[in-house]
Design a protein around this motif. Structure first.
Motif, PDB file in Angstrom:
ATOM      1  N   ILE A 164       3.637   5.491  -7.636  1.00 57.39           N
ATOM      2  CA  ILE A 164       3.010   5.101  -6.378  1.00 57.39           C
ATOM      3  C   ILE A 164       4.058   5.297  -5.289  1.00 57.39           C
ATOM      4  CG2 ILE A 164       1.870   3.237  -5.124  1.00 57.39           C
ATOM      5  CD1 ILE A 164       0.311   3.858  -7.605  1.00 57.39           C
ATOM      6  N   SER A 210       0.845  -1.200   0.000  1.00 53.68           N
ATOM      7  CA  SER A 210       0.000   0.000   0.000  1.00 53.68           C
ATOM      8  C   SER A 210       0.876   1.244   0.000  1.00 53.68           C
ATOM      9  CB  SER A 210      -0.891   0.039   1.230  1.00 53.68           C
ATOM     10  OG  SER A 210      -1.772  -1.036   1.227  1.00 53.68           O
ATOM     11  N   ILE A 221      -1.394  -2.339  -4.326  1.00 57.61           N
ATOM     12  CA  ILE A 221      -0.828  -2.802  -5.585  1.00 57.61           C
ATOM     13  C   ILE A 221      -0.495  -4.288  -5.454  1.00 57.61           C
ATOM     14  CG2 ILE A 221       1.091  -2.546  -7.209  1.00 57.61           C
ATOM     15  CD1 ILE A 221      -0.733  -0.145  -7.173  1.00 57.61           C
ATOM     16  N   LYS A 271      -3.073  -6.175 -10.353  1.00 54.84           N
ATOM     17  CA  LYS A 271      -4.353  -5.648  -9.899  1.00 54.84           C
ATOM     18  C   LYS A 271      -4.114  -4.423  -9.024  1.00 54.84           C
ATOM     19  CE  LYS A 271      -6.864  -7.748  -6.612  1.00 54.84           C
ATOM     20  NZ  LYS A 271      -7.674  -8.746  -5.917  1.00 54.84           N
ATOM     21  N   ILE A 272      -5.049  -3.469  -9.086  1.00 56.44           N
ATOM     22  CA  ILE A 272      -5.000  -2.262  -8.269  1.00 56.44           C
ATOM     23  C   ILE A 272      -6.311  -2.156  -7.507  1.00 56.44           C
ATOM     24  CG2 ILE A 272      -4.841   0.249  -8.268  1.00 56.44           C
ATOM     25  CD1 ILE A 272      -3.388   0.054 -10.925  1.00 56.44           C
ATOM     26  N   GLU A 273      -6.208  -1.916  -6.207  1.00 55.96           N
ATOM     27  CA  GLU A 273      -7.395  -1.665  -5.378  1.00 55.96           C
ATOM     28  C   GLU A 273      -7.269  -0.263  -4.807  1.00 55.96           C
ATOM     29  OE1 GLU A 273      -7.725  -4.464  -2.210  1.00 55.96           O
ATOM     30  OE2 GLU A 273      -8.576  -6.012  -3.478  1.00 55.96           O
ATOM     31  N   VAL A 311      -3.568   3.272  -2.411  1.00 58.14           N
ATOM     32  CA  VAL A 311      -3.927   2.146  -3.271  1.00 58.14           C
ATOM     33  C   VAL A 311      -3.168   0.902  -2.833  1.00 58.14           C
ATOM     34  CG1 VAL A 311      -4.543   3.510  -5.311  1.00 58.14           C
ATOM     35  CG2 VAL A 311      -2.188   2.828  -4.979  1.00 58.14           C
ATOM     36  N   THR A 320      -7.185   3.635 -13.198  1.00 54.27           N
ATOM     37  CA  THR A 320      -6.169   4.676 -13.003  1.00 54.27           C
ATOM     38  C   THR A 320      -6.727   6.068 -13.272  1.00 54.27           C
ATOM     39  OG1 THR A 320      -5.338   4.310 -15.250  1.00 54.27           O
ATOM     40  CG2 THR A 320      -4.189   3.182 -13.457  1.00 54.27           C
ATOM     41  N   VAL A 348       2.372  -4.845 -12.354  1.00 52.66           N
ATOM     42  CA  VAL A 348       1.100  -4.812 -11.631  1.00 52.66           C
ATOM     43  C   VAL A 348       0.090  -5.772 -12.256  1.00 52.66           C
ATOM     44  CG1 VAL A 348      -0.797  -3.322 -10.925  1.00 52.66           C
ATOM     45  CG2 VAL A 348       1.527  -2.434 -10.981  1.00 52.66           C
ATOM     46  N   VAL A 380       2.016  -1.043 -15.333  1.00 54.41           N
ATOM     47  CA  VAL A 380       0.759  -1.740 -15.549  1.00 54.41           C
ATOM     48  C   VAL A 380       0.482  -1.814 -17.055  1.00 54.41           C
ATOM     49  CG1 VAL A 380      -0.651   0.332 -15.268  1.00 54.41           C
ATOM     50  CG2 VAL A 380      -1.661  -1.867 -14.871  1.00 54.41           C
ATOM     51  N   PHE A 404      -1.084   7.084  -4.235  1.00 54.96           N
ATOM     52  CA  PHE A 404      -0.985   7.294  -5.675  1.00 54.96           C
ATOM     53  C   PHE A 404      -0.605   8.746  -5.918  1.00 54.96           C
ATOM     54  CE2 PHE A 404      -3.128   8.975  -9.440  1.00 54.96           C
ATOM     55  CZ  PHE A 404      -2.539   8.213 -10.425  1.00 54.96           C
TER      56      PHE A 404
END
Length: 158
Positions: free
Chosen positions: A78, A49, A108, A133-135, A106, A97, A131, A87, A52
């Motif tokens: 990030i 984490s 990562i 997935k991004i949350e 975020v 994004t 990357v 990504v 961003f």
């Protein structure tokens, strides 16, 4: 004897399946640890984490030698420039994004990889996170004010 071999075979198969499921999981890593020693996480799936900051659409020359062209990939800033998050462009990633705001925390998910080409400057990273997935979280981190590299001028007294 034959029954014992069957049980042994089933036991080995079950252990291989359980290890294969565990291999898909991501190891949680503190961003500061990733910055300090990215080589310890080389080729491992990690999650971290960080706030961003921005999307960079151009790539460095050594990144393009890695076949990370700006036509196919985005460079996400990030945290800072220490370990670039790269990504692959897709409709979902572009949508995610585009919805991110500066300072938003975020998560990562990705794999740490090493650049094959050497960076032309020593301060640039030799490793990057590819990357998966991004949350986006609902938390924000305020950036500290920019530090001045030159002290302010003192006023002269006449």
């Amino acid at each position: 004897m034959l029954a014992r071999q069957k049980w042994l075979g089933l036991f080995l198969l079950a252990s291989v399946i359980s290890v294969a499921q565990a291999a898909d999981e991501y190891a949680a890593v503190a961003y500061n640890m990733l910055k300090i020693s990215p080589e310890t996480y080389k080729y491992k799936k990690i999650v971290y984490s960080a706030p961003f900051l921005e999307v960079i659409t151009t790539m460095q020359v050594f990144m393009e030698k890695e076949n990370l062209s700006p036509k196919k990939y985005l460079w996400l800033k990030i945290g800072d420039y220490s370990v670039p998050a790269i990504v692959k462009k897709s409709d979902t990633m572009i949508e995610v994004t585009a919805g991110l705001k500066r300072g938003q925390i975020v998560n990562i998910y990705g794999t740490v990889k090493k650049f094959r080409a050497k960076p032309y400057m020593a301060r640039l990273s030799h490793y990057y996170v590819k990357v998966d997935k991004i949350e986006a979280m609902n938390e924000f981190k305020r950036e500290p004010p920019a530090q001045r590299s030159v002290p302010p001028r003192r006023r002269r007294r006449w």
